[in-house]
Write a protein that holds these residues in place. Structure first.
Motif, PDB file in Angstrom:
ATOM      1  N   PRO A   1       2.051 -16.491 -37.854  1.00  0.00           N
ATOM      2  CA  PRO A   1       2.446 -15.426 -36.930  1.00  0.00           C
ATOM      3  C   PRO A   1       1.250 -14.551 -36.541  1.00  0.00           C
ATOM      4  N   LEU A   2       1.233 -14.170 -35.276  1.00  0.00           N
ATOM      5  CA  LEU A   2       0.166 -13.326 -34.736  1.00  0.00           C
ATOM      6  C   LEU A   2       0.684 -11.897 -34.658  1.00  0.00           C
ATOM      7  N   SER A   3       0.059 -11.004 -35.397  1.00  0.00           N
ATOM      8  CA  SER A   3       0.487  -9.601 -35.384  1.00  0.00           C
ATOM      9  C   SER A   3       0.018  -8.931 -34.094  1.00  0.00           C
ATOM     10  N   ASN A   4       0.655  -7.839 -33.747  1.00  0.00           N
ATOM     11  CA  ASN A   4       0.249  -7.091 -32.554  1.00  0.00           C
ATOM     12  C   ASN A   4      -1.174  -6.560 -32.706  1.00  0.00           C
ATOM     13  N   THR A   5      -1.559  -6.214 -33.923  1.00  0.00           N
ATOM     14  CA  THR A   5      -2.922  -5.741 -34.179  1.00  0.00           C
ATOM     15  C   THR A   5      -3.927  -6.861 -33.916  1.00  0.00           C
ATOM     16  N   ASP A   6      -3.641  -8.059 -34.429  1.00  0.00           N
ATOM     17  CA  ASP A   6      -4.543  -9.202 -34.212  1.00  0.00           C
ATOM     18  C   ASP A   6      -4.581  -9.633 -32.745  1.00  0.00           C
ATOM     19  N   ALA A   7      -3.473  -9.462 -32.050  1.00  0.00           N
ATOM     20  CA  ALA A   7      -3.397  -9.881 -30.646  1.00  0.00           C
ATOM     21  C   ALA A   7      -4.136  -8.935 -29.708  1.00  0.00           C
ATOM     22  N   LYS A   8      -4.399  -7.705 -30.144  1.00  0.00           N
ATOM     23  CA  LYS A   8      -5.002  -6.695 -29.260  1.00  0.00           C
ATOM     24  C   LYS A   8      -6.269  -7.183 -28.559  1.00  0.00           C
ATOM     25  N   LYS A   9      -7.082  -7.969 -29.253  1.00  0.00           N
ATOM     26  CA  LYS A   9      -8.341  -8.413 -28.639  1.00  0.00           C
ATOM     27  C   LYS A   9      -8.119  -9.443 -27.524  1.00  0.00           C
ATOM     28  N   PHE A  10      -6.903  -9.995 -27.439  1.00  0.00           N
ATOM     29  CA  PHE A  10      -6.592 -10.997 -26.416  1.00  0.00           C
ATOM     30  C   PHE A  10      -5.743 -10.451 -25.270  1.00  0.00           C
ATOM     31  N   LEU A  11      -5.276  -9.221 -25.390  1.00  0.00           N
ATOM     32  CA  LEU A  11      -4.354  -8.666 -24.396  1.00  0.00           C
ATOM     33  C   LEU A  11      -5.082  -8.342 -23.097  1.00  0.00           C
ATOM     34  N   MET A  12      -4.368  -8.541 -21.997  1.00  0.00           N
ATOM     35  CA  MET A  12      -4.977  -8.303 -20.687  1.00  0.00           C
ATOM     36  C   MET A  12      -3.909  -7.893 -19.674  1.00  0.00           C
ATOM     37  N   LEU A  13      -4.368  -7.356 -18.578  1.00  0.00           N
ATOM     38  CA  LEU A  13      -3.493  -7.135 -17.429  1.00  0.00           C
ATOM     39  C   LEU A  13      -3.440  -8.467 -16.695  1.00  0.00           C
ATOM     40  N   ALA A  14      -2.260  -9.042 -16.614  1.00  0.00           N
ATOM     41  CA  ALA A  14      -2.106 -10.350 -15.977  1.00  0.00           C
ATOM     42  C   ALA A  14      -1.307 -10.193 -14.690  1.00  0.00           C
ATOM     43  N   SER A  15      -1.689 -10.924 -13.678  1.00  0.00           N
ATOM     44  CA  SER A  15      -0.990 -10.911 -12.404  1.00  0.00           C
ATOM     45  C   SER A  15      -0.738 -12.355 -11.990  1.00  0.00           C
ATOM     46  N   TYR A  16       0.551 -12.710 -11.851  1.00  0.00           N
ATOM     47  CA  TYR A  16       0.921 -14.087 -11.566  1.00  0.00           C
ATOM     48  C   TYR A  16       1.792 -14.183 -10.327  1.00  0.00           C
ATOM     49  N   PRO A  17       1.617 -15.241  -9.544  1.00  0.00           N
ATOM     50  CA  PRO A  17       2.479 -15.434  -8.375  1.00  0.00           C
ATOM     51  C   PRO A  17       3.899 -15.814  -8.798  1.00  0.00           C
ATOM     52  N   ILE A  18       4.833 -15.395  -7.962  1.00  0.00           N
ATOM     53  CA  ILE A  18       6.249 -15.692  -8.170  1.00  0.00           C
ATOM     54  C   ILE A  18       6.764 -16.361  -6.912  1.00  0.00           C
ATOM     55  N   TYR A  19       7.585 -17.385  -7.100  1.00  0.00           N
ATOM     56  CA  TYR A  19       8.181 -18.055  -5.949  1.00  0.00           C
ATOM     57  C   TYR A  19       9.485 -18.709  -6.353  1.00  0.00           C
ATOM     58  N   ARG A  20      10.230 -19.140  -5.360  1.00  0.00           N
ATOM     59  CA  ARG A  20      11.469 -19.880  -5.592  1.00  0.00           C
ATOM     60  C   ARG A  20      11.189 -21.363  -5.411  1.00  0.00           C
ATOM     61  N   GLN A  21      11.817 -22.141  -6.285  1.00  0.00           N
ATOM     62  CA  GLN A  21      11.735 -23.590  -6.170  1.00  0.00           C
ATOM     63  C   GLN A  21      13.104 -24.140  -6.544  1.00  0.00           C
ATOM     64  N   ASN A  22      13.755 -24.765  -5.581  1.00  0.00           N
ATOM     65  CA  ASN A  22      15.106 -25.301  -5.805  1.00  0.00           C
ATOM     66  C   ASN A  22      16.047 -24.247  -6.385  1.00  0.00           C
ATOM     67  N   ASP A  23      16.108 -23.087  -5.768  1.00  0.00           N
ATOM     68  CA  ASP A  23      16.965 -21.970  -6.190  1.00  0.00           C
ATOM     69  C   ASP A  23      16.647 -21.432  -7.579  1.00  0.00           C
ATOM     70  N   GLN A  24      15.454 -21.685  -8.081  1.00  0.00           N
ATOM     71  CA  GLN A  24      15.052 -21.157  -9.374  1.00  0.00           C
ATOM     72  C   GLN A  24      13.786 -20.327  -9.176  1.00  0.00           C
ATOM     73  N   ILE A  25      13.730 -19.162  -9.842  1.00  0.00           N
ATOM     74  CA  ILE A  25      12.544 -18.313  -9.734  1.00  0.00           C
ATOM     75  C   ILE A  25      11.516 -18.786 -10.755  1.00  0.00           C
TER      76      ILE A  25
END
Length: 129
Positions: free
Chosen positions: A89-113
């Motif tokens: 398990p990855l603790s929130n403290t250990d994960a801090k060095k990997f955290l980032m602001l992420a921006s991802y595209p969103i779209y519909r495909q066959n009525d699914q987001i």
């Protein structure tokens, strides 16, 4: 001229009907890779991120804020695992060095987001129905 007007109207109607709004995004999304099962729960003001190993053991969990703009979701303090196996398990403290602001595209495909994290590796979160 009439054909042009009809084409423009149909094009706009299709574009408008396929656009995604903030309320559409609310719900649970999942990605199942070779090494992990990754889920995002998008709520009104926060998202909850959970990563499980192949034995369905919770390996990581966090929550933070998100926003939506121009067919993109922005996730603050996001841990992008990209299907890497977690041995323990990855603790929130250990994960801090990997955290980032992420921006991802969103779209519909066959009525699914779809939230597309890494197109080349086919890492996409699909909204559960």
């Amino acid at each position: 001229m009439k054909k042009l007007i009809v084409s423009v109207v149909l094009g706009l109607t299709t574009t408008i009907s396929c656009s995604i709004n903030k309320k559409d995004l609310l719900g649970t999304y999942s990605f199942t890779g070779k090494n992990i099962i990754d889920s995002l729960i998008i709520k009104e003001d926060i998202y909850i991120h959970k990563i499980y190993n192949k034995n369905s053991e919770l390996m990581y969990q966090a929550k933070d804020n998100w926003s939506f703009a121009k067919d993109r979701i922005n996730l603050e303090e996001f841990y992008n695992n990209e299907d890497n196996e977690l041995q323990e398990p990855l603790s929130n403290t250990d994960a801090k060095k990997f955290l980032m602001l992420a921006s991802y595209p969103i779209y519909r495909q066959n009525d699914q987001i779809i939230i597309e994290v890494h197109a080349d590796e086919n890492i996409v979160y699909k909204k559960n129905k």
